[in-house]
Design a protein around this motif. Structure first.
Motif, short mmCIF file in Angstrom:
data_model
loop_
_atom_site.label_atom_id
_atom_site.label_comp_id
_atom_site.label_asym_id
_atom_site.label_seq_id
_atom_site.Cartn_x
_atom_site.Cartn_y
_atom_site.Cartn_z
N PRO A 39 12.21 -1.70 8.75
CA PRO A 39 11.21 -1.65 7.38
C PRO A 39 10.05 -2.49 7.36
CG PRO A 39 13.54 -2.51 6.99
CD PRO A 39 13.13 -2.30 8.50
N ASP A 47 4.50 -4.41 6.49
CA ASP A 47 5.34 -3.28 5.89
C ASP A 47 5.14 -2.07 6.90
OD1 ASP A 47 6.76 -1.73 4.35
OD2 ASP A 47 5.49 -1.57 2.83
N THR A 49 5.68 1.03 6.39
CA THR A 49 5.58 2.19 5.68
C THR A 49 4.62 3.13 5.90
OG1 THR A 49 4.71 1.14 3.80
CG2 THR A 49 7.17 1.43 3.66
#
Length: 130
Positions: A39, A47, A49
């Motif tokens: 993650p 991060d 993402t």
């Protein structure tokens, strides 16, 4: 274009990508499994993402592996004309080796290049009609 001291240059980015390390710090591991991402970076906290490589790594690998295996198979067929079972014995392991071994590094490289070039999804721009 001047980069900040924390921003890696393209050479560092490529090396970090091939080593499957964090694209920002180069210290943290990128993957938890074979192709599953963490993650965030365990070292710098980046991060993950933003990452979306899609089918890009697989397509690059398929094209390269296909060229290598087809060229080798054609050369062997023209020179030696072996039975089909010999082709299966020769090319199945080569296909597995040329597709699975570089897949993780290719995905990591594309992730690092996305980070380096600050890739983002396309957006529509509101414009006045002409």
């Amino acid at each position: 274009m001047n980069a900040s001291p924390d921003t890696p240059n393209l050479y560092q980015t490529v090396l970090r990508g091939l080593a499957c390390k964090c694209p920002r710090c180069g210290g943290g591991k990128l993957f938890t499994g074979f192709l599953s991402l963490r993650p965030r970076c365990e070292s710098c906290g980046l991060d993950y993402t933003f990452i979306d490589t899609g089918d890009g790594p697989a397509i690059f690998i398929i094209m390269l592996a296909g060229a290598i295996v087809v060229a080798c198979a054609l050369i062997v067929e023209v020179k030696y004309q072996p039975p089909f079972w010999v082709h299966a014995v020769l090319w199945l392991p080569l296909i597995l080796a040329t597709t699975l071994l570089p897949l993780r590094s290719m995905k990591s490289l594309l992730i690092a290049l996305q980070f380096h070039h600050k890739a983002a999804p396309g957006r529509l721009i509101d414009r006045e009609p002409k």
